[in-house]
Scaffold this motif. Structure first.
Motif, PDB file in Angstrom:
ATOM      1  N   LYS A   2     -57.388  30.460  22.909  1.00 57.54           N
ATOM      2  CA  LYS A   2     -56.144  29.788  23.052  1.00 57.54           C
ATOM      3  C   LYS A   2     -55.904  28.719  23.102  1.00 57.54           C
ATOM      4  O   LYS A   2     -55.757  27.870  21.701  1.00 57.54           O
ATOM      5  N   GLN A   3     -56.880  28.059  23.717  1.00 61.88           N
ATOM      6  CA  GLN A   3     -57.025  26.907  23.859  1.00 61.88           C
ATOM      7  C   GLN A   3     -57.935  26.072  22.333  1.00 61.88           C
ATOM      8  O   GLN A   3     -57.596  24.942  23.166  1.00 61.88           O
ATOM      9  N   LEU A   4     -58.755  26.800  22.838  1.00 59.32           N
ATOM     10  CA  LEU A   4     -60.118  25.887  21.876  1.00 59.32           C
ATOM     11  C   LEU A   4     -59.072  25.929  20.532  1.00 59.32           C
ATOM     12  O   LEU A   4     -58.954  24.653  19.379  1.00 59.32           O
ATOM     13  N   ALA A   5     -57.776  27.142  20.246  1.00 62.62           N
ATOM     14  CA  ALA A   5     -57.534  26.798  18.920  1.00 62.62           C
ATOM     15  C   ALA A   5     -56.239  25.453  19.264  1.00 62.62           C
ATOM     16  O   ALA A   5     -55.936  24.797  18.596  1.00 62.62           O
ATOM     17  N   LEU A   6     -55.687  25.906  19.755  1.00 60.34           N
ATOM     18  CA  LEU A   6     -55.206  24.426  20.281  1.00 60.34           C
ATOM     19  C   LEU A   6     -55.428  22.776  20.220  1.00 60.34           C
ATOM     20  O   LEU A   6     -55.053  22.033  19.977  1.00 60.34           O
ATOM     21  N   ARG A   7     -56.620  22.688  20.893  1.00 62.07           N
ATOM     22  CA  ARG A   7     -57.337  21.363  20.919  1.00 62.07           C
ATOM     23  C   ARG A   7     -58.078  21.271  18.934  1.00 62.07           C
ATOM     24  O   ARG A   7     -57.734  20.212  19.201  1.00 62.07           O
ATOM     25  N   VAL A   8     -58.083  22.455  18.638  1.00 65.84           N
ATOM     26  CA  VAL A   8     -58.297  22.393  16.800  1.00 65.84           C
ATOM     27  C   VAL A   8     -57.186  21.307  16.760  1.00 65.84           C
ATOM     28  O   VAL A   8     -57.191  20.913  15.569  1.00 65.84           O
ATOM     29  N   MET A   9     -55.791  22.427  16.704  1.00 62.47           N
ATOM     30  CA  MET A   9     -54.590  21.265  15.990  1.00 62.47           C
ATOM     31  C   MET A   9     -54.649  19.739  16.390  1.00 62.47           C
ATOM     32  O   MET A   9     -54.354  19.102  15.352  1.00 62.47           O
ATOM     33  N   ALA A  10     -55.189  19.767  17.430  1.00 63.75           N
ATOM     34  CA  ALA A  10     -54.507  18.712  18.178  1.00 63.75           C
ATOM     35  C   ALA A  10     -55.236  17.703  17.177  1.00 63.75           C
ATOM     36  O   ALA A  10     -54.751  16.035  17.580  1.00 63.75           O
ATOM     37  N   SER A  11     -56.922  17.984  17.692  1.00 63.19           N
ATOM     38  CA  SER A  11     -58.361  17.820  16.563  1.00 63.19           C
ATOM     39  C   SER A  11     -57.719  16.932  15.930  1.00 63.19           C
ATOM     40  O   SER A  11     -58.075  16.207  15.407  1.00 63.19           O
ATOM     41  N   LEU A  12     -57.383  18.294  15.169  1.00 62.40           N
ATOM     42  CA  LEU A  12     -57.118  17.535  13.028  1.00 62.40           C
ATOM     43  C   LEU A  12     -55.857  16.664  13.347  1.00 62.40           C
ATOM     44  O   LEU A  12     -55.427  16.334  12.449  1.00 62.40           O
ATOM     45  N   ALA A  13     -54.625  16.547  14.206  1.00 60.34           N
ATOM     46  CA  ALA A  13     -53.985  15.339  14.125  1.00 60.34           C
ATOM     47  C   ALA A  13     -54.497  14.321  13.932  1.00 60.34           C
ATOM     48  O   ALA A  13     -54.769  13.546  13.377  1.00 60.34           O
ATOM     49  N   ALA A  14     -55.202  14.438  14.963  1.00 66.26           N
ATOM     50  CA  ALA A  14     -55.882  13.007  15.603  1.00 66.26           C
ATOM     51  C   ALA A  14     -56.824  12.254  14.291  1.00 66.26           C
ATOM     52  O   ALA A  14     -57.052  11.461  13.835  1.00 66.26           O
ATOM     53  N   LEU A  15     -57.571  13.406  13.601  1.00 62.64           N
ATOM     54  CA  LEU A  15     -58.288  13.393  12.628  1.00 62.64           C
ATOM     55  C   LEU A  15     -57.213  12.663  11.660  1.00 62.64           C
ATOM     56  O   LEU A  15     -58.129  11.405  10.991  1.00 62.64           O
ATOM     57  N   GLY A  16     -56.754  12.910  11.228  1.00 63.90           N
ATOM     58  CA  GLY A  16     -55.629  12.888  10.046  1.00 63.90           C
ATOM     59  C   GLY A  16     -55.145  11.362   9.925  1.00 63.90           C
ATOM     60  O   GLY A  16     -54.805  10.707   8.909  1.00 63.90           O
ATOM     61  N   LEU A  17     -54.486  10.881  11.179  1.00 69.82           N
ATOM     62  CA  LEU A  17     -54.197  10.085  11.833  1.00 69.82           C
ATOM     63  C   LEU A  17     -55.171   9.239  11.884  1.00 69.82           C
ATOM     64  O   LEU A  17     -54.855   7.716  11.462  1.00 69.82           O
ATOM     65  N   THR A  18     -56.184   9.251  12.485  1.00 64.92           N
ATOM     66  CA  THR A  18     -57.256   8.223  12.326  1.00 64.92           C
ATOM     67  C   THR A  18     -58.042   7.778  11.067  1.00 64.92           C
ATOM     68  O   THR A  18     -58.090   6.616  10.565  1.00 64.92           O
ATOM     69  N   THR A  19     -57.829   8.879   9.927  1.00 63.89           N
ATOM     70  CA  THR A  19     -58.003   8.998   8.768  1.00 63.89           C
ATOM     71  C   THR A  19     -57.201   7.788   7.594  1.00 63.89           C
ATOM     72  O   THR A  19     -57.183   6.491   6.902  1.00 63.89           O
ATOM     73  N   ILE A  20     -56.045   7.311   8.411  1.00 61.34           N
ATOM     74  CA  ILE A  20     -54.799   7.380   7.615  1.00 61.34           C
ATOM     75  C   ILE A  20     -54.676   5.967   8.127  1.00 61.34           C
ATOM     76  O   ILE A  20     -54.543   4.988   7.071  1.00 61.34           O
ATOM     77  N   GLY A  21     -55.291   5.730   9.153  1.00 57.09           N
ATOM     78  CA  GLY A  21     -55.725   4.152  10.459  1.00 57.09           C
ATOM     79  C   GLY A  21     -56.329   3.297   9.547  1.00 57.09           C
ATOM     80  O   GLY A  21     -56.002   1.959   8.982  1.00 57.09           O
TER      81      GLY A  21
END
Length: 129
Positions: A2-21
């Protein structure tokens, strides 16, 4: 797991924001065209390169750092930022002429909040992975 899945979710958010930035920093005219922003010459480009890119990249950094540390509390500011984006866009639905025609602008903020909320609430640094 579960913790891995939560980390992946936060990482996807970071990746999307980095791409837009990075997109805002390196190709502001394209971002402006896709978001309906009008440019007044260099002033518009500099706003997108500076303010928009900086905002996205700082929030991406905070989300990425929280994901790497496995600390959901580190997502407080990115989640607050997403909520403020959503609030501003909801205000625009009612305050702007023909605001409901831009209702689809709510989608990225909602997706970001949905990616960040579960890790914020459930991800803990010392939890069993």
């Amino acid at each position: 797991m579960k913790q891995l899945a939560l980390r992946v979710m936060a990482s996807l958010a970071a990746l999307g924001l980095t791409t837009i930035g990075l997109f805002a920093l390196l190709a502001p005219q394209e971002l402006m065209r896709q978001t309906g922003l009008a440019s007044i010459g260099a002033l518009g480009f500099n706003f997108v390169r500076g303010d928009v890119a900086a905002s996205m990249l700082v929030v991406a950094f905070l989300a990425g750092r929280a994901a790497m540390r496995g600390d959901g509390q580190g997502l407080a500011m990115p989640l607050l930022w997403a909520v403020l984006v959503i609030a501003g866009r909801c205000l625009g639905l009612f305050a702007d002429a023909d605001g409901f025609s831009a209702a689809r602008a709510l989608v990225p903020g909602l997706v970001l909040a949905l990616l960040l909320a579960p890790p914020f609430l459930l991800m803990r640094p010392n939890a069993t992975r």
